[in-house]
Design a protein around this motif. Sequence first.
Motif, PDB file in Angstrom:
ATOM      1  N   ARG A 256       1.747  53.187  21.775  1.00 50.42           N
ATOM      2  CA  ARG A 256       0.990  54.013  22.721  1.00 50.42           C
ATOM      3  C   ARG A 256       1.114  55.478  22.319  1.00 50.42           C
ATOM      4  NH1 ARG A 256       2.549  54.197  29.080  1.00 50.42           N
ATOM      5  NH2 ARG A 256       4.583  54.029  28.082  1.00 50.42           N
ATOM      6  N   PHE A 257      -0.032  56.163  22.264  1.00 53.21           N
ATOM      7  CA  PHE A 257      -0.064  57.579  21.912  1.00 53.21           C
ATOM      8  C   PHE A 257      -0.374  58.401  23.164  1.00 53.21           C
ATOM      9  CE2 PHE A 257      -1.854  55.617  17.859  1.00 53.21           C
ATOM     10  CZ  PHE A 257      -0.607  55.550  17.242  1.00 53.21           C
ATOM     11  N   MET A 258       0.485  59.369  23.464  1.00 52.26           N
ATOM     12  CA  MET A 258       0.316  60.224  24.652  1.00 52.26           C
ATOM     13  C   MET A 258       0.573  61.682  24.286  1.00 52.26           C
ATOM     14  SD  MET A 258       2.515  57.786  27.254  1.00 52.26           S
ATOM     15  CE  MET A 258       3.825  57.551  26.030  1.00 52.26           C
ATOM     16  N   PRO A 259      -0.177  62.240  23.346  1.00 48.97           N
ATOM     17  CA  PRO A 259       0.084  63.621  22.931  1.00 48.97           C
ATOM     18  C   PRO A 259      -0.260  64.613  24.033  1.00 48.97           C
ATOM     19  CG  PRO A 259      -1.997  62.886  22.031  1.00 48.97           C
ATOM     20  CD  PRO A 259      -1.380  61.678  22.697  1.00 48.97           C
ATOM     21  N   SER A 260       0.138  65.865  23.846  1.00 45.97           N
ATOM     22  CA  SER A 260      -0.312  66.908  24.764  1.00 45.97           C
ATOM     23  C   SER A 260      -1.829  67.008  24.680  1.00 45.97           C
ATOM     24  CB  SER A 260       0.338  68.246  24.405  1.00 45.97           C
ATOM     25  OG  SER A 260      -0.091  68.673  23.129  1.00 45.97           O
ATOM     26  N   LEU A 261      -2.444  67.497  25.740  1.00 45.03           N
ATOM     27  CA  LEU A 261      -3.901  67.574  25.778  1.00 45.03           C
ATOM     28  C   LEU A 261      -4.446  68.654  24.848  1.00 45.03           C
ATOM     29  CD1 LEU A 261      -4.602  67.119  29.608  1.00 45.03           C
ATOM     30  CD2 LEU A 261      -4.374  65.376  27.821  1.00 45.03           C
ATOM     31  N   ASN A 262      -3.569  69.553  24.389  1.00 48.92           N
ATOM     32  CA  ASN A 262      -4.002  70.580  23.440  1.00 48.92           C
ATOM     33  C   ASN A 262      -3.499  70.289  22.028  1.00 48.92           C
ATOM     34  OD1 ASN A 262      -1.331  71.067  24.031  1.00 48.92           O
ATOM     35  ND2 ASN A 262      -1.658  73.103  24.915  1.00 48.92           N
ATOM     36  N   VAL A 263      -3.245  69.023  21.724  1.00 51.01           N
ATOM     37  CA  VAL A 263      -2.859  68.615  20.372  1.00 51.01           C
ATOM     38  C   VAL A 263      -3.957  69.031  19.385  1.00 51.01           C
ATOM     39  CG1 VAL A 263      -3.898  66.311  20.614  1.00 51.01           C
ATOM     40  CG2 VAL A 263      -2.029  66.666  18.977  1.00 51.01           C
TER      41      VAL A 263
END
Length: 400
Positions: A372-379
Amino acid sequence: MEFKEFDSNKLMYVTNRPDLVFTEGDGMWLTDHNGKRYLDYLQGWAVNALGHAPQCIADALTEQGKKLINPSPAFFNAPSIELANLLTENSAFDRVFFANSGAEANEGAIKLARKWGKKNPATNGDARFEIITFKHSFHGRTIATMSASGKDGWDTMFAPQVPGFPKATLNDLASVEALITKHTVAVMLEPVQGEGGVIPATKEFMQGLRRLTKQANILLIVDEVQSGMGRTGELFGYQLSGIEPDIMTLGKGIGGGVPLAALLAREEIACFEAGEQGGTYNGNPLMTAVGVAVIKELLKPGFMDTVRERGAYLRQRSLEISEKYGFEGERGEGLLRALQLGRDIGPQIVEAARNMEPVGLLLNSPRPNLLRFMPSLNVTKEEIDQMFAMLEEVLAKVEK
């Protein structure tokens, strides 16, 4: 500094943790006690909407901390009023109750639905209290929210469960309809089942569920603790389907890393009476000031467009690596996505990625057959490319 110098045994055991202590964070990066850096695709389990230590949150904490931290929820405070207005102006809801965690917000949603059911009994006068939830769902770790969850094994972990949560199958409208009785008061679901393996509810299912609940005069509750606050490419996940639910819960991203959650409802549903809902820290100005800072960033022109672009790019790169390694594709919405591995190698990948040198990679495998990938929204695109380059290094070792 050696890990053994930290007396971590005084912390109560609740989960297995690696022998490292994180000391600093910046955007998509974490640094441990030895100075090693990690590219972080957990972000606190989708909590850090703006990454680690964003300036706007640091500023909000500093400025509000000098003014007022907690006058008690017996009084109004300005940041909570401002955040409530920002949330209602940008959603289908009219009233907000602030809490400290997603589980607490979901507990409040359960209470509110049952209160509404008591005020609006079935036509024959029978009490309405049952809330239909879904297999593989996750709603929190209180006794009631664990009972509402459809996570395997949770029905016996702290038995007996709280009754009143029959389980349907996601994206199967007939399975929901079959469970509706004279005691049903609501249907509760995650627009994307995060802990269940990043399984989106389809647009057709969400629209059908909204029609069904209206026909049956029962409430529709969306648990957006993980899918809300821009994570899916819309401010809230329910907006992907063009529907308007009755109740919504938020957590994780709303505070960008600090403990903040919210329970939202339409005017006619918000029926709590004095003393029925509360909490010592709920809606305190320090946390809600952070919430204001976070949502203002998300509402800036072009921000959500960029989230959608990054989500599409993450999907593209996932499909490329899936084809290259013979995996089973990907799924998700926005910047909440899963790479379907097709075999149970997720935990090995997670450990090998974390142990990479000189830079580590933090990944999550809620099911052994996916990441599962959950990066910051400003990645950035560069950080997405870097993650896949590192992942390929790990796969070369694990697959070998």
